[in-house]
Design a protein around this motif. Sequence first.
Motif, PDB file in Angstrom:
ATOM      1  N   UNK A  31       0.827  -1.204   0.000  1.00  0.00           N
ATOM      2  CA  UNK A  31       0.000   0.000   0.000  1.00  0.00           C
ATOM      3  C   UNK A  31       0.867   1.262   0.000  1.00  0.00           C
ATOM      4  N   UNK A  32       1.940   1.261   0.786  1.00  0.00           N
ATOM      5  CA  UNK A  32       2.822   2.424   0.846  1.00  0.00           C
ATOM      6  C   UNK A  32       3.536   2.658  -0.466  1.00  0.00           C
ATOM      7  N   UNK A  33       3.999   1.601  -1.106  1.00  0.00           N
ATOM      8  CA  UNK A  33       4.689   1.739  -2.390  1.00  0.00           C
ATOM      9  C   UNK A  33       3.737   2.291  -3.451  1.00  0.00           C
ATOM     10  N   UNK A  34       2.499   1.822  -3.452  1.00  0.00           N
ATOM     11  CA  UNK A  34       1.548   2.229  -4.484  1.00  0.00           C
ATOM     12  C   UNK A  34       0.960   3.611  -4.207  1.00  0.00           C
ATOM     13  N   UNK A  35       0.597   3.872  -2.952  1.00  0.00           N
ATOM     14  CA  UNK A  35      -0.108   5.108  -2.612  1.00  0.00           C
ATOM     15  C   UNK A  35       0.783   6.196  -2.031  1.00  0.00           C
ATOM     16  N   UNK A  36       1.977   5.830  -1.594  1.00  0.00           N
ATOM     17  CA  UNK A  36       2.848   6.808  -0.953  1.00  0.00           C
ATOM     18  C   UNK A  36       2.577   6.979   0.526  1.00  0.00           C
ATOM     19  N   UNK A  37       1.849   6.057   1.112  1.00  0.00           N
ATOM     20  CA  UNK A  37       1.553   6.119   2.537  1.00  0.00           C
ATOM     21  C   UNK A  37       0.422   5.173   2.882  1.00  0.00           C
ATOM     22  N   UNK A  38       0.088   5.118   4.153  1.00  0.00           N
ATOM     23  CA  UNK A  38      -1.036   4.322   4.635  1.00  0.00           C
ATOM     24  C   UNK A  38      -1.916   5.238   5.459  1.00  0.00           C
ATOM     25  N   UNK A  39      -3.213   5.275   5.136  1.00  0.00           N
ATOM     26  CA  UNK A  39      -4.153   6.175   5.786  1.00  0.00           C
ATOM     27  C   UNK A  39      -5.331   5.385   6.335  1.00  0.00           C
ATOM     28  N   UNK A  40      -6.231   6.069   6.993  1.00  0.00           N
ATOM     29  CA  UNK A  40      -7.447   5.421   7.472  1.00  0.00           C
ATOM     30  C   UNK A  40      -8.218   4.787   6.321  1.00  0.00           C
ATOM     31  N   UNK A  41      -8.206   5.451   5.168  1.00  0.00           N
ATOM     32  CA  UNK A  41      -8.913   4.914   4.009  1.00  0.00           C
ATOM     33  C   UNK A  41      -8.297   3.624   3.489  1.00  0.00           C
ATOM     34  N   UNK A  42      -7.043   3.343   3.870  1.00  0.00           N
ATOM     35  CA  UNK A  42      -6.360   2.137   3.396  1.00  0.00           C
ATOM     36  C   UNK A  42      -6.972   0.851   3.940  1.00  0.00           C
ATOM     37  N   UNK A  43      -7.838   0.986   4.971  1.00  0.00           N
ATOM     38  CA  UNK A  43      -8.408  -0.199   5.599  1.00  0.00           C
ATOM     39  C   UNK A  43      -9.918  -0.266   5.446  1.00  0.00           C
ATOM     40  N   UNK A  44     -10.445   0.462   4.468  1.00  0.00           N
ATOM     41  CA  UNK A  44     -11.859   0.320   4.151  1.00  0.00           C
ATOM     42  C   UNK A  44     -12.092  -1.053   3.533  1.00  0.00           C
ATOM     43  N   UNK A  45     -13.340  -1.477   3.515  1.00  0.00           N
ATOM     44  CA  UNK A  45     -13.658  -2.793   2.941  1.00  0.00           C
ATOM     45  C   UNK A  45     -13.230  -2.881   1.480  1.00  0.00           C
ATOM     46  N   UNK A  46     -13.359  -1.781   0.760  1.00  0.00           N
ATOM     47  CA  UNK A  46     -12.958  -1.766  -0.645  1.00  0.00           C
ATOM     48  C   UNK A  46     -11.438  -1.811  -0.779  1.00  0.00           C
TER      49      UNK A  46
END
Length: 478
Positions: free
Chosen positions: A342-357
């Motif tokens: 997730x960090x490599x693709x998005x540049x970080x990990x956020x609250x949205x990173x753990x949504x069901x989608x």
Amino acid sequence: MMQSSFSPAEGFGKAVCGSFAALRFDDIPDDVMARLKLFLLDSIGTVAAGVFAPGVEELARRLARWESSGSATVLGRGRRVSPPSAAMVNAAAAHALDFDDQHDPTRVHSYCCVVPAVLATAEDLGNVSGEAILEAVACGVEFHARLGDACMESFERGWMPTVTFGTLASAMAAGKILGLDADGLANAVGLAYHQASGNGQARTDQTLAKRLGPGFAARSGVLSAFLAADGVTGPHRALEGRDGLFRLYLDGRADASRLQAGLGTRWYVSEFSMKPYPGCRCNHTVIDMGTRLHAEKLDPEAIERVQIYLGEVNYSTVQGKYDPELGSQVHAQFNAAYNLARAIIDGGVSLASFSDEAIRDERVASLAARIDAFVDPGIPVNATGPARLKVFLRDGGEIELSRDTMPGSPARPLSVNAVRRKFEDCVVHGLGADTDKVQELASCILDIEHSNIECLVAAFPAGQNEAGKGGEFEIHAV
């Protein structure tokens, strides 16, 4: 890791409680107080973020069926229940998204247990000053971290020190609000020990029960303090007795001296880390390196495979292949491969990173499938910070990265502005609150010493059950 033992004499536990009973607001140095208030802000933000999280939602609904009124507030819902129940739901919310504090050396999450216990107790008592709230939080957090330091083998033995010791720490903090003296605090801590549990299996099995542990600790701590205030006696040798904490839970492998050494001069409160990313702290150095790879424009499709190297305890907590088919937020929170991808693709990990989608994102899952974790024998077994990566590219190239410290730690603290942005994102994410409401709550917390419990609770926005629809926190000026 073997810890040298120190066998305390009878009366040790009561003496510890006496030392904490004597600590006052004015004894807390200005720099410690400034940090304490930032962590209070952060902790209340994590409560807001987790109000409607899976596990917390079910817990709150169950209690709503059982309790129609009370003297303490389930924050974000406005429902009044008993103080132990309010503390339980609010503490579970604080921990649910794994965005809460951590004392990295001892791996305890303290504020998520202590703050809800203090707020629920203060609401019942009424008209409790902000100074009293800060004093109680400081004592509870300090006691928790010192217990963790005294019992460093607890995590490896299968205990969950956040919960096990958090039960005692919540009783200490709630007892401070109630004005208990040394005997009263000893009874409260003893009653809490009589209920203390919390093991690592919920974390290992990656279930929603992991989120509820601090709730159980806060509930039992609040109940213990009120019972002590009512005259119920607890075991007065809860720490040092034949069947006390040190012998029964640690086989005597504890250094009890750490509970009192430098108390009032060395503040463990100042040694806590504030998480810049949600999810297990064991992943944060890995995420940090992933953000660097993203910043350097590394194409995820150019990666053949990645090896993550961690200390043994970190490895045992976040290792394993990521399985998107589980559809489990907790699995994603505690998986190094997912977080790095997730960090490599998005540049970080956020609250949205753990949504069901998000946790079913095919692109992230594809990269995570090419990532494996290993134990690095060169990293101390219980070290939380160090990690290294070895990236193998499809063109035959290799990239190696290593870091010894985590963002958000005392060595690399978040800026005040970053803390406030995180707080805003948490409140918006969990409650759908507008900017004015967010700023009103932040101002109340940061100026709490000039206010009281009623101001703080009144400023907490009512939730709109729109979890996951807020913005995304990003680190700036770490």
